[in-house]
Design a protein around this motif. Structure first.
Motif, PDB file in Angstrom:
ATOM      1  N   MET A   1     -21.354  12.984   7.667  1.00 27.20           N
ATOM      2  CA  MET A   1     -20.358  12.347   6.801  1.00 27.20           C
ATOM      3  C   MET A   1     -19.828  11.099   7.478  1.00 27.20           C
ATOM      4  O   MET A   1     -19.506  11.105   8.661  1.00 27.20           O
ATOM      5  CB  MET A   1     -19.200  13.308   6.511  1.00 27.20           C
ATOM      6  N   SER A   2     -19.744   9.975   6.705  1.00 25.47           N
ATOM      7  CA  SER A   2     -19.240   8.711   7.215  1.00 25.47           C
ATOM      8  C   SER A   2     -17.884   8.435   6.590  1.00 25.47           C
ATOM      9  O   SER A   2     -17.626   8.801   5.439  1.00 25.47           O
ATOM     10  CB  SER A   2     -20.211   7.578   6.877  1.00 25.47           C
ATOM     11  N   LEU A   3     -17.012   7.786   7.373  1.00 24.20           N
ATOM     12  CA  LEU A   3     -15.650   7.530   6.909  1.00 24.20           C
ATOM     13  C   LEU A   3     -15.291   6.085   7.201  1.00 24.20           C
ATOM     14  O   LEU A   3     -15.496   5.589   8.314  1.00 24.20           O
ATOM     15  CB  LEU A   3     -14.662   8.473   7.596  1.00 24.20           C
ATOM     16  N   GLY A   4     -14.749   5.397   6.197  1.00 24.85           N
ATOM     17  CA  GLY A   4     -14.251   4.029   6.353  1.00 24.85           C
ATOM     18  C   GLY A   4     -12.801   3.963   5.960  1.00 24.85           C
ATOM     19  O   GLY A   4     -12.353   4.679   5.047  1.00 24.85           O
ATOM     20  N   ARG A   5     -12.054   3.090   6.640  1.00 22.36           N
ATOM     21  CA  ARG A   5     -10.615   3.026   6.385  1.00 22.36           C
ATOM     22  C   ARG A   5     -10.126   1.597   6.475  1.00 22.36           C
ATOM     23  O   ARG A   5     -10.526   0.843   7.370  1.00 22.36           O
ATOM     24  CB  ARG A   5      -9.856   3.881   7.401  1.00 22.36           C
ATOM     25  N   CYS A   6      -9.249   1.216   5.534  1.00 21.63           N
ATOM     26  CA  CYS A   6      -8.563  -0.079   5.583  1.00 21.63           C
ATOM     27  C   CYS A   6      -7.226   0.096   4.873  1.00 21.63           C
ATOM     28  O   CYS A   6      -6.846   1.209   4.504  1.00 21.63           O
ATOM     29  CB  CYS A   6      -9.399  -1.196   4.967  1.00 21.63           C
ATOM     30  N   HIS A   7      -6.505  -1.006   4.675  1.00 22.46           N
ATOM     31  CA  HIS A   7      -5.155  -0.911   4.125  1.00 22.46           C
ATOM     32  C   HIS A   7      -4.942  -1.925   3.007  1.00 22.46           C
ATOM     33  O   HIS A   7      -5.520  -3.020   3.015  1.00 22.46           O
ATOM     34  CB  HIS A   7      -4.098  -1.130   5.214  1.00 22.46           C
ATOM     35  N   SER A   8      -4.099  -1.518   2.059  1.00 18.19           N
ATOM     36  CA  SER A   8      -3.640  -2.394   0.985  1.00 18.19           C
ATOM     37  C   SER A   8      -2.134  -2.171   0.848  1.00 18.19           C
ATOM     38  O   SER A   8      -1.527  -1.434   1.615  1.00 18.19           O
ATOM     39  CB  SER A   8      -4.376  -2.074  -0.316  1.00 18.19           C
ATOM     40  N   VAL A   9      -1.536  -2.819  -0.138  1.00 16.68           N
ATOM     41  CA  VAL A   9      -0.110  -2.658  -0.404  1.00 16.68           C
ATOM     42  C   VAL A   9       0.067  -2.413  -1.896  1.00 16.68           C
ATOM     43  O   VAL A   9      -0.485  -3.147  -2.727  1.00 16.68           O
ATOM     44  CB  VAL A   9       0.707  -3.888   0.038  1.00 16.68           C
ATOM     45  N   GLY A  10       0.824  -1.376  -2.219  1.00 18.81           N
ATOM     46  CA  GLY A  10       1.114  -1.063  -3.609  1.00 18.81           C
ATOM     47  C   GLY A  10       2.553  -1.371  -3.954  1.00 18.81           C
ATOM     48  O   GLY A  10       3.438  -1.320  -3.092  1.00 18.81           O
ATOM     49  N   LEU A  11       2.800  -1.701  -5.209  1.00 19.77           N
ATOM     50  CA  LEU A  11       4.132  -2.028  -5.695  1.00 19.77           C
ATOM     51  C   LEU A  11       4.665  -0.891  -6.535  1.00 19.77           C
ATOM     52  O   LEU A  11       3.985  -0.381  -7.429  1.00 19.77           O
ATOM     53  CB  LEU A  11       4.106  -3.314  -6.525  1.00 19.77           C
ATOM     54  N   ASN A  12       5.896  -0.508  -6.237  1.00 22.40           N
ATOM     55  CA  ASN A  12       6.612   0.479  -7.039  1.00 22.40           C
ATOM     56  C   ASN A  12       7.895  -0.200  -7.504  1.00 22.40           C
ATOM     57  O   ASN A  12       8.911  -0.156  -6.828  1.00 22.40           O
ATOM     58  CB  ASN A  12       6.912   1.719  -6.205  1.00 22.40           C
ATOM     59  N   ALA A  13       7.807  -0.888  -8.670  1.00 21.86           N
ATOM     60  CA  ALA A  13       8.888  -1.761  -9.135  1.00 21.86           C
ATOM     61  C   ALA A  13       9.079  -2.886  -8.113  1.00 21.86           C
ATOM     62  O   ALA A  13       8.132  -3.564  -7.762  1.00 21.86           O
ATOM     63  CB  ALA A  13      10.162  -0.973  -9.384  1.00 21.86           C
ATOM     64  N   PHE A  14      10.318  -3.061  -7.605  1.00 18.06           N
ATOM     65  CA  PHE A  14      10.572  -4.146  -6.666  1.00 18.06           C
ATOM     66  C   PHE A  14      10.325  -3.720  -5.218  1.00 18.06           C
ATOM     67  O   PHE A  14      10.462  -4.513  -4.306  1.00 18.06           O
ATOM     68  CB  PHE A  14      12.022  -4.636  -6.815  1.00 18.06           C
ATOM     69  N   GLU A  15       9.959  -2.460  -5.020  1.00 17.43           N
ATOM     70  CA  GLU A  15       9.669  -1.953  -3.687  1.00 17.43           C
ATOM     71  C   GLU A  15       8.169  -1.923  -3.458  1.00 17.43           C
ATOM     72  O   GLU A  15       7.388  -1.631  -4.361  1.00 17.43           O
ATOM     73  CB  GLU A  15      10.256  -0.549  -3.504  1.00 17.43           C
ATOM     74  N   ALA A  16       7.762  -2.246  -2.240  1.00 16.87           N
ATOM     75  CA  ALA A  16       6.352  -2.242  -1.875  1.00 16.87           C
ATOM     76  C   ALA A  16       6.121  -1.222  -0.776  1.00 16.87           C
ATOM     77  O   ALA A  16       7.025  -0.896   0.001  1.00 16.87           O
ATOM     78  CB  ALA A  16       5.908  -3.630  -1.413  1.00 16.87           C
ATOM     79  N   GLY A  17       4.909  -0.698  -0.702  1.00  9.45           N
ATOM     80  CA  GLY A  17       4.552   0.274   0.322  1.00  9.45           C
ATOM     81  C   GLY A  17       3.111   0.107   0.757  1.00  9.45           C
ATOM     82  O   GLY A  17       2.227  -0.176  -0.061  1.00  9.45           O
ATOM     83  N   VAL A  18       2.867   0.258   2.046  1.00 11.32           N
ATOM     84  CA  VAL A  18       1.516   0.148   2.579  1.00 11.32           C
ATOM     85  C   VAL A  18       0.703   1.362   2.154  1.00 11.32           C
ATOM     86  O   VAL A  18       1.187   2.505   2.204  1.00 11.32           O
ATOM     87  CB  VAL A  18       1.543   0.026   4.113  1.00 11.32           C
ATOM     88  N   ILE A  19      -0.521   1.120   1.724  1.00 10.86           N
ATOM     89  CA  ILE A  19      -1.418   2.177   1.268  1.00 10.86           C
ATOM     90  C   ILE A  19      -2.638   2.212   2.179  1.00 10.86           C
ATOM     91  O   ILE A  19      -3.265   1.177   2.431  1.00 10.86           O
ATOM     92  CB  ILE A  19      -1.853   1.942  -0.188  1.00 10.86           C
ATOM     93  N   GLU A  20      -2.963   3.396   2.668  1.00  9.30           N
ATOM     94  CA  GLU A  20      -4.175   3.592   3.459  1.00  9.30           C
ATOM     95  C   GLU A  20      -5.308   3.996   2.523  1.00  9.30           C
ATOM     96  O   GLU A  20      -5.189   4.984   1.782  1.00  9.30           O
ATOM     97  CB  GLU A  20      -3.955   4.669   4.519  1.00  9.30           C
ATOM     98  N   VAL A  21      -6.381   3.227   2.532  1.00  7.79           N
ATOM     99  CA  VAL A  21      -7.534   3.468   1.666  1.00  7.79           C
ATOM    100  C   VAL A  21      -8.642   4.066   2.526  1.00  7.79           C
ATOM    101  O   VAL A  21      -9.144   3.412   3.446  1.00  7.79           O
ATOM    102  CB  VAL A  21      -8.009   2.180   0.981  1.00  7.79           C
ATOM    103  N   GLN A  22      -9.027   5.302   2.230  1.00  7.42           N
ATOM    104  CA  GLN A  22     -10.059   6.007   2.987  1.00  7.42           C
ATOM    105  C   GLN A  22     -11.249   6.264   2.078  1.00  7.42           C
ATOM    106  O   GLN A  22     -11.095   6.788   0.972  1.00  7.42           O
ATOM    107  CB  GLN A  22      -9.532   7.336   3.519  1.00  7.42           C
ATOM    108  N   ALA A  23     -12.443   5.894   2.564  1.00  5.10           N
ATOM    109  CA  ALA A  23     -13.677   6.132   1.826  1.00  5.10           C
ATOM    110  C   ALA A  23     -14.554   7.092   2.623  1.00  5.10           C
ATOM    111  O   ALA A  23     -14.793   6.888   3.824  1.00  5.10           O
ATOM    112  CB  ALA A  23     -14.418   4.825   1.587  1.00  5.10           C
TER     113      ALA A  23
END
Length: 503
Positions: A1-23
């Motif tokens: 099994m192979s795993l890749g990981r990077c990051h994005s940012v999601g918006l929840n109204a006026f608040e933002a949060g870092v999102i970890e994207v794992q494949a």
């Protein structure tokens, strides 16, 4: 099994949060699944990402592909995570090195041919990435101007997924300048164009100096809209922190124009009188989007023909007027947006609205019903009221009136005095000062408060009205360059609350 990981940012109204994207790539029937509290619009990213990877010269893995967006409790929506999804899959297949992934966030929508498209909310997303300690942000090339407004983070703009892959392999350098030609700001008409109406002009000057709310009444064609659209010209420009806050709101709403990434002037928002409560306050499916009151943050919300609007629509303004923010409850949570705007109302005195009031054919009941949509609690939050009359023949022949630049100089001086006075308390304008502070910490002398005592004793003003009159009195004091409001300032502030025909 192979795993890749990077990051994005999601918006929840006026608040933002870092999102970890794992494949994760595993054995099994070929497929592509998304998890992590994603909505239907984000599930559509599977087809876009698959086609973009294939059309970028990389073979999509013929395995079971599972991509998770964490944390799971945060709702995720929109197409802004497409690039991060594709990069995590490429990392899982060893198509790109992973050395730069940990300190980078990836934002952007993918076209089927692999091109990157701009998305909403880039500015608040990059601000959150910087606050979370990320060193770099990769965004679509059209969003570079918006992203580079954020200091202390490296920003790179890419045209396509192939270019991002080449950058990760160290084969190229991403652009840091957008080639879009800057768009000049819309010109603001000058106050010198307004004939007569000296009292209304003075009221708008007071309103601009203290960020107070105004109600103008008068027959059609007398100049209410003309004056309102010249109010932005006498306001000082936004400061850096205010500009970023206003720009972030407009970015979330998708209202930023190409070539004009930073909003430096107070916004002027004028919805039609048939607007709905959702359009005015904000709303929509899922997480609510900002409405007109938030788009007018640190600027002006102008409601022309306000007496034609629905009572429920008008009363929805009461909470944001009082608190400076709007909270919208929806299925996916409560969205909170800043909404510290300056309300400017304009209305005819009655339904028939003749040029001269003596020609009115409306009965007293009809006149009361026409302006009755403006409820008492709403009007109690309006600081200044002015009844406009047609200018005489002499006014039409007079020379040009005072220009916006001259008025703006006085307004800027008054606002600077207020900022200096309230700096240590965190207030920027007189309209933001709480009533408790005005009555206790900054209480005026008994002589200055004498007009207030008379009005309260006669029942002509509420407690909220007293607080708002005291704020206007401080603004009148700043305009004349005084140290503390006098009895005359307080009396004049109370007088402006009685005008406009709303008793």
């Amino acid at each position: 099994m192979s795993l890749g990981r990077c990051h994005s940012v999601g918006l929840n109204a006026f608040e933002a949060g870092v999102i970890e994207v794992q494949a994760s790539l595993s054995q099994g029937l070929p497929g592509f699944s998304l998890s992590g509290n994603v909505d239907s619009s984000l599930r559509e990213a599977r087809d876009r990402v698959r086609a973009a990877i294939s059309n970028s010269g990389v073979k999509f893995p013929e395995k079971k592909v599972t991509v998770n967006l964490a944390p799971a409790q945060m709702p995720k929506s929109g197409s802004g995570h497409d690039l991060a999804l594709a990069v995590s899959i490429l990392a899982a297949t060893d198509a790109v090195p992973t050395a730069k992934l940990d300190g980078t966030i990836f934002l952007g929508e993918l076209a089927l041919d692999g091109r990157l498209r701009p998305v909403r909310g880039v500015l608040p997303a990059v601000i959150e990435a910087r606050n979370a300690g990320f060193a770099r942000a990769v965004v679509p090339i059209e969003s570079v101007g918006e992203a580079t407004l954020v200091r202390d983070i490296e920003v790179g703009g890419a045209h396509s997924l192939s270019e991002v892959s080449s950058w990760l392999r160290g084969e190229c350098v991403l652009d840091t300048v957008c080639e879009i030609r800057p768009v000049p700001a819309d010109p603001v008409a000058d106050m010198a164009d307004v004939i007569g109406q000296s009292e209304a002009r003075h009221v708008l000057e007071i309103a601009a100096a203290g960020a107070h709310h105004v109600m103008m009444t008068g027959p059609p064609g007398i100049g209410k809209t003309m004056l309102a659209r010249r109010l932005p010209g006498i306001l000082p420009p936004l400061e850096e922190e205010e500009s970023l806050e206003v720009t972030a709101l407009h970015s979330i709403a998708g209202r930023l124009r190409p070539g004009q990434p930073l909003i430096t002037s107070p916004p002027f928002v004028a919805p039609h009188h048939s607007t709905s409560t959702t359009a005015l306050i904000g709303g929509g499916t899922g997480i609510a989007r900002p409405g007109a009151v938030s788009l007018a943050h640190r600027g002006i919300l102008f409601l022309d023909e306000c007496a034609e609007m629905g009572p429920k629509v008008l009363d929805s303004l009461r909470q944001p007027l009082e608190e400076g923010e709007v909270r919208i409850s929806r299925r996916d949570g409560v969205a909170t947006y800043p909404a510290r705007f300056q309300l400017l109302l304009a209305a005819n005195p009655c339904a028939c609205a003749p040029v001269h009031d003596v020609d009115c054919v409306c009965s007293a009941v009809v006149r009361r019903r026409y302006l009755g949509k403006l409820s008492g609690p709403l009007m109690d939050r309006v600081d200044l009221r002015v009844q406009m009359e047609p200018p005489g023949n002499a006014a039409l022949m007079m020379a040009a009136e005072e220009s916006s630049a001259d008025i703006r100089a006085r307004v800027t001086t008054a606002r600077s005095a207020a900022i200096e006075r309230w700096r240590e308390h965190g207030w920027r304008t007189n309209s933001e000062v709480p009533g408790s502070a005005l009555r206790q910490q900054f209480r005026l002398s008994p002589k200055a408060l004498r007009p207030v005592d008379v009005c309260v004793r006669e029942g002509r003003v509420t407690t909220r009205g007293v607080d708002r009159a005291l704020r206007v009195a401080w603004t009148l004091n700043d305009l004349r360059g005084g140290d503390v409001p006098t009895e005359t300032d307080v009396a004049q502030a109370l007088l402006y609350r009685d005008r406009g025909g709303f008793r």
